[in-house]
Design a protein around this motif. Structure first.
Motif, PDB file in Angstrom:
ATOM      1  N   PRO A 121       0.720  -1.206  -0.066  1.00 57.24           N
ATOM      2  CA  PRO A 121       0.012  -0.012  -0.003  1.00 57.24           C
ATOM      3  C   PRO A 121       0.700   1.076   0.095  1.00 57.24           C
ATOM      4  N   VAL A 122       0.370   2.386  -0.537  1.00 59.53           N
ATOM      5  CA  VAL A 122       0.796   3.683  -0.376  1.00 59.53           C
ATOM      6  C   VAL A 122      -0.114   4.496   0.312  1.00 59.53           C
ATOM      7  N   ILE A 123       0.450   5.022   1.391  1.00 60.11           N
ATOM      8  CA  ILE A 123      -0.210   5.863   2.353  1.00 60.11           C
ATOM      9  C   ILE A 123       0.128   7.212   2.491  1.00 60.11           C
ATOM     10  N   SER A 124      -0.624   8.148   2.152  1.00 57.90           N
ATOM     11  CA  SER A 124      -0.242   9.523   2.007  1.00 57.90           C
ATOM     12  C   SER A 124      -1.353  10.123   3.117  1.00 57.90           C
ATOM     13  N   LEU A 125      -0.549  10.948   4.183  1.00 59.85           N
ATOM     14  CA  LEU A 125      -1.193  11.870   5.003  1.00 59.85           C
ATOM     15  C   LEU A 125      -1.335  13.236   4.621  1.00 59.85           C
ATOM     16  N   THR A 126      -2.280  14.064   4.976  1.00 60.98           N
ATOM     17  CA  THR A 126      -2.426  15.385   4.853  1.00 60.98           C
ATOM     18  C   THR A 126      -2.511  15.879   6.412  1.00 60.98           C
ATOM     19  N   GLY A 127      -1.587  16.311   6.988  1.00 60.33           N
ATOM     20  CA  GLY A 127      -1.816  16.562   8.604  1.00 60.33           C
ATOM     21  C   GLY A 127      -2.362  15.486   9.219  1.00 60.33           C
ATOM     22  N   ASN A 128      -3.229  15.931  10.069  1.00 56.88           N
ATOM     23  CA  ASN A 128      -4.057  14.806  10.907  1.00 56.88           C
ATOM     24  C   ASN A 128      -5.473  14.579  10.574  1.00 56.88           C
ATOM     25  N   CYS A 129      -5.845  15.295   9.385  1.00 58.51           N
ATOM     26  CA  CYS A 129      -7.235  15.099   8.929  1.00 58.51           C
ATOM     27  C   CYS A 129      -7.538  14.488   7.786  1.00 58.51           C
ATOM     28  N   GLU A 130      -6.500  13.770   7.066  1.00 61.73           N
ATOM     29  CA  GLU A 130      -6.882  13.046   5.690  1.00 61.73           C
ATOM     30  C   GLU A 130      -5.668  12.018   5.600  1.00 61.73           C
ATOM     31  N   ILE A 131      -6.305  11.050   5.111  1.00 60.31           N
ATOM     32  CA  ILE A 131      -5.371   9.869   4.832  1.00 60.31           C
ATOM     33  C   ILE A 131      -5.866   9.035   3.363  1.00 60.31           C
ATOM     34  N   LEU A 132      -4.904   9.022   2.436  1.00 56.15           N
ATOM     35  CA  LEU A 132      -4.990   8.517   1.176  1.00 56.15           C
ATOM     36  C   LEU A 132      -4.509   7.187   1.119  1.00 56.15           C
ATOM     37  N   ILE A 133      -5.263   6.034   1.046  1.00 61.19           N
ATOM     38  CA  ILE A 133      -4.531   4.682   0.818  1.00 61.19           C
ATOM     39  C   ILE A 133      -4.949   4.300  -0.362  1.00 61.19           C
ATOM     40  N   GLU A 134      -3.643   3.898  -1.149  1.00 62.25           N
ATOM     41  CA  GLU A 134      -3.734   3.329  -2.419  1.00 62.25           C
ATOM     42  C   GLU A 134      -3.319   1.708  -2.417  1.00 62.25           C
ATOM     43  N   ASN A 135      -3.550   0.943  -3.274  1.00 61.79           N
ATOM     44  CA  ASN A 135      -3.326  -0.531  -3.389  1.00 61.79           C
ATOM     45  C   ASN A 135      -4.057  -1.223  -1.809  1.00 61.79           C
ATOM     46  N   HIS A 136      -5.194  -1.001  -1.783  1.00 66.50           N
ATOM     47  CA  HIS A 136      -6.019  -1.747  -0.450  1.00 66.50           C
ATOM     48  C   HIS A 136      -6.567  -2.712  -1.059  1.00 66.50           C
ATOM     49  N   ARG A 137      -7.273  -3.586   0.049  1.00 70.29           N
ATOM     50  CA  ARG A 137      -8.060  -4.773  -0.226  1.00 70.29           C
ATOM     51  C   ARG A 137      -9.299  -4.578   0.139  1.00 70.29           C
ATOM     52  N   GLY A 138      -9.655  -3.622   0.816  1.00 71.26           N
ATOM     53  CA  GLY A 138     -11.176  -3.317   1.560  1.00 71.26           C
ATOM     54  C   GLY A 138     -10.983  -2.789   2.899  1.00 71.26           C
ATOM     55  N   ILE A 139     -12.050  -2.610   3.392  1.00 75.70           N
ATOM     56  CA  ILE A 139     -12.530  -2.114   4.744  1.00 75.70           C
ATOM     57  C   ILE A 139     -13.008  -3.341   5.635  1.00 75.70           C
ATOM     58  N   THR A 140     -12.282  -3.553   6.805  1.00 80.98           N
ATOM     59  CA  THR A 140     -13.184  -4.767   7.598  1.00 80.98           C
ATOM     60  C   THR A 140     -13.886  -4.127   8.515  1.00 80.98           C
ATOM     61  N   ASP A 141     -13.344  -2.978   9.170  1.00 79.42           N
ATOM     62  CA  ASP A 141     -14.093  -2.542  10.254  1.00 79.42           C
ATOM     63  C   ASP A 141     -14.256  -0.706   9.871  1.00 79.42           C
ATOM     64  N   TYR A 142     -15.577  -0.478  10.374  1.00 75.34           N
ATOM     65  CA  TYR A 142     -15.851   1.139  10.024  1.00 75.34           C
ATOM     66  C   TYR A 142     -16.554   1.429  11.265  1.00 75.34           C
ATOM     67  N   SER A 143     -16.025   2.712  11.927  1.00 77.16           N
ATOM     68  CA  SER A 143     -16.981   3.313  12.683  1.00 77.16           C
ATOM     69  C   SER A 143     -16.357   4.955  12.676  1.00 77.16           C
ATOM     70  N   GLU A 144     -17.130   5.673  13.296  1.00 80.90           N
ATOM     71  CA  GLU A 144     -16.548   7.164  13.346  1.00 80.90           C
ATOM     72  C   GLU A 144     -15.056   7.267  14.326  1.00 80.90           C
ATOM     73  N   HIS A 145     -14.921   6.324  15.018  1.00 78.56           N
ATOM     74  CA  HIS A 145     -13.654   6.150  16.089  1.00 78.56           C
ATOM     75  C   HIS A 145     -12.684   5.213  15.341  1.00 78.56           C
ATOM     76  N   GLN A 146     -12.734   4.508  14.631  1.00 76.91           N
ATOM     77  CA  GLN A 146     -11.565   3.369  14.042  1.00 76.91           C
ATOM     78  C   GLN A 146     -12.166   2.738  12.821  1.00 76.91           C
ATOM     79  N   MET A 147     -11.360   2.397  11.829  1.00 79.39           N
ATOM     80  CA  MET A 147     -11.221   1.954  10.812  1.00 79.39           C
ATOM     81  C   MET A 147     -10.124   0.921  10.450  1.00 79.39           C
ATOM     82  N   ILE A 148     -10.595  -0.055   9.870  1.00 81.95           N
ATOM     83  CA  ILE A 148      -9.227  -1.132   9.664  1.00 81.95           C
ATOM     84  C   ILE A 148      -9.357  -1.404   8.235  1.00 81.95           C
ATOM     85  N   VAL A 149      -8.402  -1.124   7.512  1.00 83.20           N
ATOM     86  CA  VAL A 149      -8.338  -1.367   6.181  1.00 83.20           C
ATOM     87  C   VAL A 149      -7.394  -2.481   5.801  1.00 83.20           C
TER      88      VAL A 149
END
Length: 92
Positions: free
Chosen positions: A27-55
Motif C-alpha cells: 500500500p501507498v499511504i499519504s497523510l495530509t496533516g492529521n485530517c486526511e489519509i489516502l490509501i492506495e493498493n488496498h483490499r477493502g475495509i473490515t471495520d468501520y466506525s467514526e472512531h476506528q477503521m481497519i483497512v
C-alpha cells in the motif's frame, strides 16, 4: 554440481529500483496533516466506525483511530478517509 542461490524478490526489486507498490502490491499511504489519509493498493475495509477503521492490504491491516472518521471516496484502487486522525497502527 552447481550451487544455485535463491534470489530474494525484495532484494531484486531494490537492486533494479522497481516500485515496490506496483511489483509487491504494497500500500501507498499519504497523510495530509492529521485530517486526511489516502490509501492506495488496498483490499477493502473490515471495520468501520467514526472512531476506528481497519483497512486490509496484501501483507497487513492498517488500523486508523480518531474522531469523526468517514470515507470521502472509495474505489477498487484507492480510498480517502477524513476526520481527526490520532493514530495509525500496522497489524499482522
Amino acid at each position: 554440481m552447481k550451487n544455485h542461490k535463491k534470489i530474494n524478490p525484495e532484494n531484486l526489486i531494490e537492486t533494479l529500483e522497481l516500485p515496490k507498490d506496483l511489483i509487491l502490491g504494497m500500500p501507498v499511504i499519504s497523510l495530509t496533516g492529521n485530517c486526511e489519509i489516502l490509501i492506495e493498493n488496498h483490499r477493502g475495509i473490515t471495520d468501520y466506525s467514526e472512531h476506528q477503521m481497519i483497512v486490509l492490504s496484501k501483507e497487513f491491516r492498517i488500523q486508523i483511530d480518531g474522531e469523526c472518521l468517514n470515507v470521502e471516496y472509495y474505489t477498487g484502487e484507492s480510498m480517502k478517509i477524513r476526520g481527526q486522525i490520532h493514530q495509525i497502527t500496522f497489524l499482522p
